[in-house]
Design a protein around this motif. Sequence first.
Motif, PDB file in Angstrom:
ATOM      1  N   GLY A   1       0.807  -1.213   0.000  1.00 29.22           N
ATOM      2  CA  GLY A   1       0.000   0.000   0.000  1.00 29.22           C
ATOM      3  C   GLY A   1       0.837   1.259   0.000  1.00 29.22           C
ATOM      4  O   GLY A   1       0.519   2.240  -0.693  1.00 29.22           O
ATOM      5  N   LEU A   2       1.939   1.250   0.763  1.00 31.51           N
ATOM      6  CA  LEU A   2       2.814   2.419   0.812  1.00 31.51           C
ATOM      7  C   LEU A   2       3.510   2.648  -0.528  1.00 31.51           C
ATOM      8  O   LEU A   2       3.568   3.784  -1.035  1.00 31.51           O
ATOM      9  N   LEU A   3       4.033   1.579  -1.129  1.00 34.37           N
ATOM     10  CA  LEU A   3       4.712   1.725  -2.418  1.00 34.37           C
ATOM     11  C   LEU A   3       3.742   2.188  -3.505  1.00 34.37           C
ATOM     12  O   LEU A   3       4.089   3.054  -4.328  1.00 34.37           O
ATOM     13  N   ALA A   4       2.531   1.634  -3.514  1.00 33.24           N
ATOM     14  CA  ALA A   4       1.545   2.061  -4.507  1.00 33.24           C
ATOM     15  C   ALA A   4       1.128   3.510  -4.272  1.00 33.24           C
ATOM     16  O   ALA A   4       0.948   4.278  -5.234  1.00 33.24           O
TER      17      ALA A   4
ATOM     18  N   GLU B   1       3.587  10.567  -6.424  1.00 34.64           N
ATOM     19  CA  GLU B   1       4.813  11.243  -6.826  1.00 34.64           C
ATOM     20  C   GLU B   1       5.286  10.915  -8.241  1.00 34.64           C
ATOM     21  O   GLU B   1       5.950  11.746  -8.864  1.00 34.64           O
ATOM     22  N   TYR B   2       4.993   9.742  -8.736  1.00 33.71           N
ATOM     23  CA  TYR B   2       5.603   9.307  -9.995  1.00 33.71           C
ATOM     24  C   TYR B   2       4.596   9.129 -11.130  1.00 33.71           C
ATOM     25  O   TYR B   2       4.964   9.263 -12.291  1.00 33.71           O
TER      26      TYR B   2
ATOM     27  N   LEU C   1      -5.959  -3.463   1.080  1.00 33.79           N
ATOM     28  CA  LEU C   1      -4.978  -2.814   0.206  1.00 33.79           C
ATOM     29  C   LEU C   1      -5.514  -1.545  -0.450  1.00 33.79           C
ATOM     30  O   LEU C   1      -4.799  -0.522  -0.466  1.00 33.79           O
ATOM     31  N   PRO C   2      -6.735  -1.524  -1.009  1.00 33.92           N
ATOM     32  CA  PRO C   2      -7.219  -0.254  -1.595  1.00 33.92           C
ATOM     33  C   PRO C   2      -7.283   0.879  -0.577  1.00 33.92           C
ATOM     34  O   PRO C   2      -6.927   2.020  -0.893  1.00 33.92           O
ATOM     35  N   LEU C   3      -7.723   0.562   0.640  1.00 37.92           N
ATOM     36  CA  LEU C   3      -7.781   1.593   1.676  1.00 37.92           C
ATOM     37  C   LEU C   3      -6.394   2.117   2.018  1.00 37.92           C
ATOM     38  O   LEU C   3      -6.182   3.334   2.141  1.00 37.92           O
ATOM     39  N   MET C   4      -5.429   1.214   2.136  1.00 34.82           N
ATOM     40  CA  MET C   4      -4.067   1.625   2.474  1.00 34.82           C
ATOM     41  C   MET C   4      -3.455   2.455   1.352  1.00 34.82           C
ATOM     42  O   MET C   4      -2.725   3.431   1.606  1.00 34.82           O
TER      43      MET C   4
END
Length: 294
Positions: free
Chosen positions: A80-83, A89-90, A145-148
């Motif tokens: 979740g953090l990487l997504a 940002e990218y 995962l979608p929430l995160m």
Amino acid sequence: MNARLADRLATVMFWMGAAAVLAILALLLGYILWHGIRVIDWRFLTTPPQTIAAGGGVGPQIFNSFYLLLLTMFITAPLGLLAGIYLAEYAGKGRITEYIRLSIETLTSLPSIVVGLFGLLIFVNMTGWGYSLMSGALALAVINLPLMVRISEESIRSVPCELREASLALGATRWETMWRVILPSAFPGLVTGAIIAAGRVFGEAAALLYTAGMSSPILNFSDLNPWSPTSPLNPFRPAETLAVHIWKINSEALIPDVRRVADGSAAVLILVVLLFNICARWLGRRIYRRLTAM
């Protein structure tokens, strides 16, 4: 009606709405704790449940709930953090980004029972794992995962642009800016997202009925071999969580003290969620102060 009177009426309405929410929450918590707190003792918290006889506890269910929480967050938090970093940002504007956002919104609206059936087909049957902690953790990861991802993206976007520009102007790379400036500033929001996701793990039952199962083997806590069938650390064993246990004893239990076990289990679940939220927020504030020197 003048502006001052309208402002006072609006303020009173806002306070009444907040008071109504607090009153409903206090009523629910008070009712559950009043009936269940008298049941909770050390024996109830440590002994396994009974199938027919009275006097069972919820020891394995509490352990299974925390173990499932660790497995789920180990999967959900990094992804979740990487997504969220990528989207904030990218990722530029384009069809791929739109498809990703549409997929996230679709997953957010999926009922947990549908995710449970998907987990039954993929994680239970196709992998050959059967009803297991790992199957339940992957199913809950699909739910959380979608929430995160959304919370991580919004937390990173909320960081002022001036901090990014100042870091880049001092010669930091884009990754150093993300790791040393943006993430520490977005940390409170990230902690909030992790707490919400973890709370859903404790309270979820529908998806776990089809993935983690409604039974738990007799656990040998002296056996630390993670591949042993009776080891508590084995992630591929069936594991009935506390929320599933509450549903099970209210629907199909044969024990004579169903009400006692149900009330005690509900009170334990409420207390665990409250304690976890308090500790997580306290830990999050301490880490944030260390990272930001505030």
